[in-house]
Design a protein around this motif. Structure first.
Motif, PDB file in Angstrom:
ATOM      1  N   LEU A  88       1.221  -1.114   0.506  1.00  0.00           N
ATOM      2  CA  LEU A  88      -0.517  -0.081  -0.159  1.00  0.00           C
ATOM      3  C   LEU A  88       0.552   0.711  -0.294  1.00  0.00           C
ATOM      4  O   LEU A  88       0.533   2.410  -0.928  1.00  0.00           O
ATOM      5  N   ASP A  89       2.305   1.497   0.456  1.00  0.00           N
ATOM      6  CA  ASP A  89       2.222   2.326   0.456  1.00  0.00           C
ATOM      7  C   ASP A  89       3.781   2.228  -1.140  1.00  0.00           C
ATOM      8  O   ASP A  89       3.093   3.723  -1.296  1.00  0.00           O
ATOM      9  N   ALA A  90       3.260   1.965  -1.694  1.00  0.00           N
ATOM     10  CA  ALA A  90       3.619   1.853  -3.910  1.00  0.00           C
ATOM     11  C   ALA A  90       2.629   2.058  -3.517  1.00  0.00           C
ATOM     12  O   ALA A  90       2.894   3.220  -5.141  1.00  0.00           O
ATOM     13  N   SER A 121       0.474   4.391  -2.638  1.00  0.00           N
ATOM     14  CA  SER A 121       0.256   5.474  -2.173  1.00  0.00           C
ATOM     15  C   SER A 121       1.356   6.407  -3.412  1.00  0.00           C
ATOM     16  O   SER A 121       1.106   7.406  -3.699  1.00  0.00           O
ATOM     17  N   HIS A 122       2.515   6.095  -3.283  1.00  0.00           N
ATOM     18  CA  HIS A 122       3.222   6.735  -4.084  1.00  0.00           C
ATOM     19  C   HIS A 122       2.537   6.790  -5.361  1.00  0.00           C
ATOM     20  O   HIS A 122       3.265   8.081  -5.884  1.00  0.00           O
ATOM     21  N   ALA A 123       2.391   5.784  -5.882  1.00  0.00           N
ATOM     22  CA  ALA A 123       1.743   6.159  -7.425  1.00  0.00           C
ATOM     23  C   ALA A 123       0.947   7.204  -7.697  1.00  0.00           C
ATOM     24  O   ALA A 123       1.306   7.789  -8.671  1.00  0.00           O
ATOM     25  N   ALA A 138      -1.322  12.591   1.641  1.00  0.00           N
ATOM     26  CA  ALA A 138      -1.072  11.584   1.527  1.00  0.00           C
ATOM     27  C   ALA A 138      -0.210  11.612   2.830  1.00  0.00           C
ATOM     28  O   ALA A 138      -0.333  10.809   3.829  1.00  0.00           O
ATOM     29  N   HIS A 139       0.739  11.081   2.071  1.00  0.00           N
ATOM     30  CA  HIS A 139       1.868  11.706   2.830  1.00  0.00           C
ATOM     31  C   HIS A 139       2.048  12.473   4.130  1.00  0.00           C
ATOM     32  O   HIS A 139       2.682  12.535   4.868  1.00  0.00           O
ATOM     33  N   SER A 140       2.096  13.609   3.696  1.00  0.00           N
ATOM     34  CA  SER A 140       2.365  14.109   5.039  1.00  0.00           C
ATOM     35  C   SER A 140       0.882  14.477   6.135  1.00  0.00           C
ATOM     36  O   SER A 140       2.016  14.417   6.535  1.00  0.00           O
ATOM     37  N   PRO A 158       1.863   1.758  10.994  1.00  0.00           N
ATOM     38  CA  PRO A 158       2.859   1.520   9.758  1.00  0.00           C
ATOM     39  C   PRO A 158       2.961   2.563   9.125  1.00  0.00           C
ATOM     40  O   PRO A 158       1.840   2.834   8.445  1.00  0.00           O
ATOM     41  N   HIS A 159       3.884   3.049   8.614  1.00  0.00           N
ATOM     42  CA  HIS A 159       3.820   3.981   7.500  1.00  0.00           C
ATOM     43  C   HIS A 159       2.853   3.718   6.161  1.00  0.00           C
ATOM     44  O   HIS A 159       2.314   4.813   5.597  1.00  0.00           O
ATOM     45  N   GLY A 160       3.108   2.307   6.035  1.00  0.00           N
ATOM     46  CA  GLY A 160       2.271   1.831   4.195  1.00  0.00           C
ATOM     47  C   GLY A 160       0.861   2.500   4.314  1.00  0.00           C
ATOM     48  O   GLY A 160       0.520   1.969   3.653  1.00  0.00           O
ATOM     49  N   ALA A 204      -0.381   4.550   7.207  1.00  0.00           N
ATOM     50  CA  ALA A 204      -0.663   5.583   7.856  1.00  0.00           C
ATOM     51  C   ALA A 204      -1.280   6.502   6.213  1.00  0.00           C
ATOM     52  O   ALA A 204      -1.567   7.357   6.195  1.00  0.00           O
ATOM     53  N   CYS A 205      -0.365   6.460   5.154  1.00  0.00           N
ATOM     54  CA  CYS A 205      -0.597   6.509   4.003  1.00  0.00           C
ATOM     55  C   CYS A 205      -1.375   6.394   3.170  1.00  0.00           C
ATOM     56  O   CYS A 205      -0.892   6.993   1.906  1.00  0.00           O
ATOM     57  N   SER A 206      -1.750   5.537   3.571  1.00  0.00           N
ATOM     58  CA  SER A 206      -2.110   4.873   2.306  1.00  0.00           C
ATOM     59  C   SER A 206      -4.740   4.755   2.440  1.00  0.00           C
ATOM     60  O   SER A 206      -5.576   4.590   2.316  1.00  0.00           O
TER      61      SER A 206
HETATM   62 FE   LIG Z   1       6.247   6.084   1.709  1.00  0.00          FE
END
Ligand SMILES: [Fe+2]
Length: 362
Positions: free
Chosen positions: A192-194, A196-198, A261-263, A275-277, A279-281
């Motif tokens: 899910l981190d990936a 979110s990056h996309a 979303a990352h902010s 976890p980051h993935g 939290a950012c998704s």
């Molecule tokens: Fe990330």
């Protein structure tokens, strides 16, 4: 006018780890990895592959590299291994981020000086920085093809963004056979981190036609692969598909950085340990709702990713995708009261990553 730049040489495929001797070209190196790498046999595999070129192993990397334990490690590495030319980072985003901090050579070779430079937003002069070969064991961070790293300072409730010319990896080795033992929870969070990056590189003021192409392909691949992979974690073909999705997302956001979303995620990780993935998704449906209407090409790209015709259908599909993976999309679940959400969005939008978002939020 736009520019796309990525200098990382990518080497991918089952057992591509065996290319290490070729990539090292005789240079001395330090291995930076996670504690379980010993019991999984990965440290021994690297040692038998490159022999005496391996001068030291740092296998104490924990999630979210923190200044409290990076400082003595940095000082020790630069005191005892100043002549080592290369750092091998084997692991998830934390191992690669940790390696990016360790490879930087400050004039006095002290970590305090590196933190001072990061606080000032300054640049390191060209110098005796070590080269980085990144070997991800998770499919998510994209850190193997970006110069970004996040260094946490839990004691002071903040984080530092590391981004220097020297923190671009020289090479990325993407071996899906290294990913088949990753448990379900980090597989989901990193996938899910990936994702979110996309998406973050699409609703981004720094987007360009190349980053958009990588991002759309990456997000579609995650939606297609991640639910299936979660039911078949040992499937190396699905691991390879997710590794390539994370790679494409990394190639996209290496040129755009992340956005809202990352902010939003950083305080949630700092204050609630999410976890980051995740939290950012979890906020992606909400952020996507705010993104719609800013740019026709972005709207079309988002609808294409979600295989729908309208923004309303895209938002509903995004909630459903995350819910099917047992990821709640309700901010209250992550400790943010409904009354506090809008203020949190406004604060996040004013941060460095938030200002990359395609719309201004007041
Ligand atoms: Fe990330």
């Amino acid at each position: 006018m736009w520019t796309y730049h990525n200098p990382v040489s990518v080497h991918s495929g089952i057992d591509s780890l065996n290319q290490l001797p070729t990539l090292l070209r005789g240079r001395r190196c330090i291995l930076v990895t996670f504690p379980e790498a010993q019991s999984l046999g990965l440290v021994q595999r690297v040692r038998s592959s490159i022999g005496a070129q391996l001068h030291a192993v740092v296998d104490t990397v924990l999630p979210n590299p923190d200044v409290s334990w990076l400082a003595p490690l940095y000082d020790q590495i630069h005191r005892e291994h100043a002549d080592v030319e290369c750092v091998l980072a084997l692991g998830g985003g934390s191992a690669i981020d940790c390696a990016k901090a360790l490879l930087c050579a400050t004039p006095s070779r002290s970590f305090a000086e590196l933190v001072h430079i990061l606080k000032q937003g300054g640049s390191l002069a060209a110098g005796a920085h070590k080269a980085l070969i990144a070997i991800p064991t998770t499919a998510g961070t994209g850190s193997e093809v970006t110069p970004w790293a996040t260094i946490w300072d839990q004691a002071n409730g903040c984080k530092y963004s590391l981004h220097q010319a020297c923190t671009w990896p020289e090479a990325a080795v993407i071996d899906p056979a290294l990913m088949t033992s990753l448990p379900a929870a980090p597989t989901l969070a990193s996938g899910l981190d990936a994702f979110s990056h996309a998406l973050e590189s699409i609703w981004n003021v720094n987007r360009n036609p190349v980053s958009m192409q990588f991002a759309v392909q990456a997000a579609r691949q995650v939606m297609h692969t991640l639910p299936t992979l979660m039911q078949d974690l040992g499937n190396v073909r699905l691991r390879a598909d997710m590794a390539h999705a994370a790679l494409m997302a990394g190639l996209a956001f290496s040129n755009t950085k992340t956005a809202l979303a990352h902010s939003l995620s950083y305080d949630i990780t700092l204050q609630h340990g999410v976890p980051h993935g995740i939290a950012c998704s979890f906020s992606l449906p909400w952020v996507m709702e705010m993104a719609f209407g800013a740019d026709d090409a972005v709207d079309a790209a988002l609808c294409r990713i979600l295989d729908v015709e309208s923004p309303q259908a895209a938002i509903a599909r995004m909630h459903a995708f995350l819910h099917a993976l047992d990821v709640r999309t309700d901010p209250a679940h992550y400790g943010v009261a409904p009354s506090a959400w809008q203020a949190m969005v406004r604060k996040a939008a004013s941060g460095p990553r938030g200002r990359n978002f395609i719309r201004s939020i007041t």
